[in-house]
Design a protein around this motif. Structure first.
Motif, PDB file in Angstrom:
ATOM      1  N   THR A 194       0.159   7.117  -5.136  1.00 21.25           N
ATOM      2  CA  THR A 194      -0.322   5.772  -4.808  1.00 21.25           C
ATOM      3  C   THR A 194      -0.008   4.767  -5.906  1.00 21.25           C
ATOM      4  O   THR A 194       0.612   5.088  -6.918  1.00 21.25           O
ATOM      5  CB  THR A 194      -1.836   5.802  -4.514  1.00 21.25           C
ATOM      6  N   ASN A 195      -0.463   3.556  -5.679  1.00 22.30           N
ATOM      7  CA  ASN A 195      -0.453   2.498  -6.680  1.00 22.30           C
ATOM      8  C   ASN A 195      -1.879   1.937  -6.714  1.00 22.30           C
ATOM      9  O   ASN A 195      -2.822   2.640  -6.356  1.00 22.30           O
ATOM     10  CB  ASN A 195       0.588   1.424  -6.321  1.00 22.30           C
ATOM     11  N   TYR A 216       0.880  -1.167   0.000  1.00 24.90           N
ATOM     12  CA  TYR A 216       0.000   0.000   0.000  1.00 24.90           C
ATOM     13  C   TYR A 216       0.917   1.217   0.000  1.00 24.90           C
ATOM     14  O   TYR A 216       1.748   1.370   0.883  1.00 24.90           O
ATOM     15  CB  TYR A 216      -0.879  -0.001   1.244  1.00 24.90           C
ATOM     16  N   VAL A 217       0.781   2.082  -1.000  1.00 23.73           N
ATOM     17  CA  VAL A 217       1.656   3.246  -1.164  1.00 23.73           C
ATOM     18  C   VAL A 217       0.872   4.518  -0.921  1.00 23.73           C
ATOM     19  O   VAL A 217      -0.282   4.637  -1.357  1.00 23.73           O
ATOM     20  CB  VAL A 217       2.254   3.260  -2.586  1.00 23.73           C
ATOM     21  N   GLY A 218       1.474   5.473  -0.247  1.00 21.35           N
ATOM     22  CA  GLY A 218       0.844   6.765  -0.030  1.00 21.35           C
ATOM     23  C   GLY A 218       1.811   7.740   0.598  1.00 21.35           C
ATOM     24  O   GLY A 218       2.923   7.379   0.986  1.00 21.35           O
ATOM     25  N   PRO A 255      -5.012   0.902  -2.987  1.00 25.31           N
ATOM     26  CA  PRO A 255      -6.209   1.503  -2.405  1.00 25.31           C
ATOM     27  C   PRO A 255      -7.496   1.172  -3.164  1.00 25.31           C
ATOM     28  O   PRO A 255      -8.588   1.408  -2.661  1.00 25.31           O
ATOM     29  CB  PRO A 255      -5.931   3.008  -2.468  1.00 25.31           C
ATOM     30  N   ASP A 264      -1.742   8.803   3.075  1.00 26.92           N
ATOM     31  CA  ASP A 264      -2.770   9.410   2.240  1.00 26.92           C
ATOM     32  C   ASP A 264      -2.468   9.017   0.804  1.00 26.92           C
ATOM     33  O   ASP A 264      -1.485   9.454   0.211  1.00 26.92           O
ATOM     34  CB  ASP A 264      -2.763  10.929   2.399  1.00 26.92           C
ATOM     35  N   ALA A 265      -3.317   8.193   0.259  1.00 34.36           N
ATOM     36  CA  ALA A 265      -3.119   7.684  -1.097  1.00 34.36           C
ATOM     37  C   ALA A 265      -3.906   8.477  -2.131  1.00 34.36           C
ATOM     38  O   ALA A 265      -4.190   7.992  -3.216  1.00 34.36           O
ATOM     39  CB  ALA A 265      -3.502   6.211  -1.152  1.00 34.36           C
ATOM     40  N   ARG A 266      -4.282   9.689  -1.800  1.00 32.13           N
ATOM     41  CA  ARG A 266      -5.064  10.527  -2.713  1.00 32.13           C
ATOM     42  C   ARG A 266      -4.277  10.878  -3.969  1.00 32.13           C
ATOM     43  O   ARG A 266      -4.781  10.784  -5.074  1.00 32.13           O
ATOM     44  CB  ARG A 266      -5.500  11.797  -1.985  1.00 32.13           C
TER      45      ARG A 266
END
Length: 137
Positions: free
Chosen positions: A64-65, A14-16, A68, A59-61
């Motif tokens: 991200t990848n 999970y990236v953010g 999410p 925060d993946a807004r």
């Protein structure tokens, strides 16, 4: 998934953007005011240095990848594991296969990483699984 995935295999992280608790509250309000309240934010486990305890969020807004966008299921085929690397205080949120996943299956995880809601202030679950818990928090 386009290819089969074996049970226990690493799938993704999970990236953010890592932000503070205070900034997460501000962004949550801003995202809600703009009607863009599908905030893709998650809380990292608290960590402590010699003096302070820190709570951080991802925060993946904007950064991200695809993680999410994983669908929820009460019988997910992925599980999220906190993976600590090289003495870093904050873990990576890594997704691993809970069982063998055939090519063409939708990848999904459980959004209930803690006890499911009871209805008040919660979201009704529509995953369709026989063991569906009924609510998401």
């Amino acid at each position: 998934t386009l290819t089969p995935i074996r049970k226990g295999e690493f799938v993704m992280t999970y990236v953010g953007e890592v932000i503070t608790d205070c900034e997460a509250e501000k962004r949550g309000l801003t995202y809600g005011e703009t009607g863009n309240n599908k905030i893709m934010m998650t809380t990292l486990p608290a960590y402590t240095d010699d003096i302070n305890t820190f709570v951080r969020h991802l925060d993946a807004r904007h950064l991200t990848n695809i993680a999410p966008f994983l669908n929820h299921s009460c019988n997910p085929n992925l599980t999220m594991v906190n993976v600590y690397v090289s003495r870093q205080p904050m873990p990576l949120f890594a997704f691993f296969a809970r069982r063998d996943i055939a090519a063409g299956q939708v990848l999904c995880t459980s959004y209930n990483w803690y006890d499911a809601g009871t209805g008040a202030g919660s979201v009704r679950c529509h995953c369709g699984e026989p063991e569906c818990c009924g609510w998401l928090k």
